[in-house]
Design an enzyme around this catalytic site. Structure first.
Site, mmCIF file in Angstrom:
data_model
loop_
_atom_site.group_PDB
_atom_site.id
_atom_site.type_symbol
_atom_site.label_atom_id
_atom_site.label_comp_id
_atom_site.label_asym_id
_atom_site.label_seq_id
_atom_site.Cartn_x
_atom_site.Cartn_y
_atom_site.Cartn_z
ATOM 1 C CG ASN A 11 -16.838 10.872 15.932
ATOM 2 O OD1 ASN A 11 -15.819 11.539 16.024
ATOM 3 N ND2 ASN A 11 -17.259 10.066 16.887
ATOM 4 C CB VAL A 12 -18.017 10.848 9.283
ATOM 5 C CG1 VAL A 12 -18.705 9.969 8.247
ATOM 6 C CG2 VAL A 12 -18.174 12.321 8.897
ATOM 7 N N GLY A 39 -20.982 11.247 16.256
ATOM 8 C CA GLY A 39 -20.211 11.792 17.370
ATOM 9 C C GLY A 39 -21.184 12.316 18.409
ATOM 10 N N GLY A 210 -32.875 2.978 28.654
ATOM 11 C CA GLY A 210 -33.174 2.353 27.373
ATOM 12 C C GLY A 210 -34.664 2.256 27.135
ATOM 13 C CD GLU A 212 -38.269 -1.505 30.785
ATOM 14 O OE1 GLU A 212 -39.271 -1.196 31.480
ATOM 15 O OE2 GLU A 212 -38.310 -2.296 29.817
ATOM 16 C CG ASP A 235 -29.294 2.093 14.341
ATOM 17 O OD1 ASP A 235 -28.633 1.885 15.388
ATOM 18 O OD2 ASP A 235 -28.799 2.594 13.320
ATOM 19 C CG ASP A 241 -25.334 10.895 21.670
ATOM 20 O OD1 ASP A 241 -24.936 10.929 22.847
ATOM 21 O OD2 ASP A 241 -24.712 10.334 20.754
#
Length: 293
Positions: A11-12, A39, A210, A212, A235, A241
């Site tokens: 994706n963009v 993506g 996350g 943790e 962010d 990913d």
């Protein structure tokens, strides 16, 4: 020959920085905007390559400016894109809102990703020659199943990041060696007995937690918990990913699964300290330095 091959989405991302994520029916003003490559498939391919693995990417882009941006970026990261298809129509696009705490909401338009089917003999040969295959669920499920079957036939370790979550056919699960899910995805796939139940379906299950860290569950083995370093997140886009790509790169190098999880948690913790998906993915030197600390 690539050590890691990723079959997935490209994706963009159109990223808006906002003071808060809007509620339904609410309009908020953006404090900043950027286009960036993204993506789940592309993110994971970039993460594997930057973590040091020779990486190939099987994906589809559109015949548009976003497609050209994607192809140029893959080349810059040294990723083998010889199996990249260019199709009529738009490249996949994601609309992302990010708040000051690093939380985000994402809307994805599949574009060319929805037409990545079927795989051909050349694709299957690339998969069979790799050490690790990485897949996600932003492309047709039948393509994911095809790739997993090709990995099983070729003796390649098949890793599925089951995101965005979907019902997984038994035939696909039977061809997986590693399943990576977050807490919400794990809860969707299991019933009452916890993540250990998932190892009855797939031999190795990693649950990302996350801030943790992550848990490693292996069929018949003890749970390995890997805490994440304490960092200031700006962010979270692409952190999962980054984990998957770095984890695959470590496995391809021959790392033991627990060490591979530790390597991947460290990579993800670096990614959340920068904005964007692909722009935030760390290189091997930064991961090694953070591990050494």
């Amino acid at each position: 020959m690539a050590a890691v091959v990723v079959v997935g989405s490209a994706n963009v991302d159109q990223v808006f920085r906002v003071d808060r994520i809007p509620e339904p029916g609410e309009t908020v003003l953006s404090t900043g905007f950027a286009n960036a490559r993204g993506g789940k498939g592309q993110n994971q391919a970039v993460a594997a390559a930057r973590a040091g693995a020779s990486t190939a990417f099987i994906a589809a882009i559109g015949d548009d400016g976003f497609g050209r941006l994607t192809a140029e970026g893959l080349a810059e990261d040294g990723i083998d894109s010889s199996r990249l298809r260019t199709l009529d129509g738009p490249t996949g696009t994601a609309l992302i809102a990010v708040d000051p705490r690093g939380e985000n909401t994402i809307i994805v338009e599949a574009g060319a990703n929805g037409r990545l089917a079927p795989l051909d003999e050349a694709d299957r040969s690339v998969i069979a020659a790799a050490s690790v295959l990485v897949m996600q669920l932003e492309i047709p499920l039948e393509t994911v199943a095809e790739a997993a079957a090709a990995a099983r036939a070729g003796g390649t370790t098949a890793l599925l990041n089951a995101a965005p979550i979907a019902e997984l056919p038994d035939a696909l699960l039977a061809n997986l060696d590693v399943l990576v899910v977050n807490e919400h995805e794990a809860a969707h796939l299991r019933s009452s007995s916890g993540a250990a139940e998932l190892t009855e379906l797939v031999p190795t299950v990693v649950v990302t937690l996350g801030a943790e860290g992550a848990e490693l569950h292996r069929r018949g083995g003890d749970v390995v918990r890997v805490p994440a370093p304490r960092v200031t997140a700006v962010d979270a886009t692409g952190a999962g990913d980054t984990f998957c790509g770095a984890f695959a790169a470590a496995l391809a190098e021959g790392a033991e699964a627990g060490d591979a999880v530790r390597f991947a948690v460290t990579a993800a913790s670096l990614s959340v300290q920068e904005h964007g998906a692909v722009p935030s993915i760390p290189h091997r030197a930064a991961i090694d330095a953070a591990l050494a600390e």
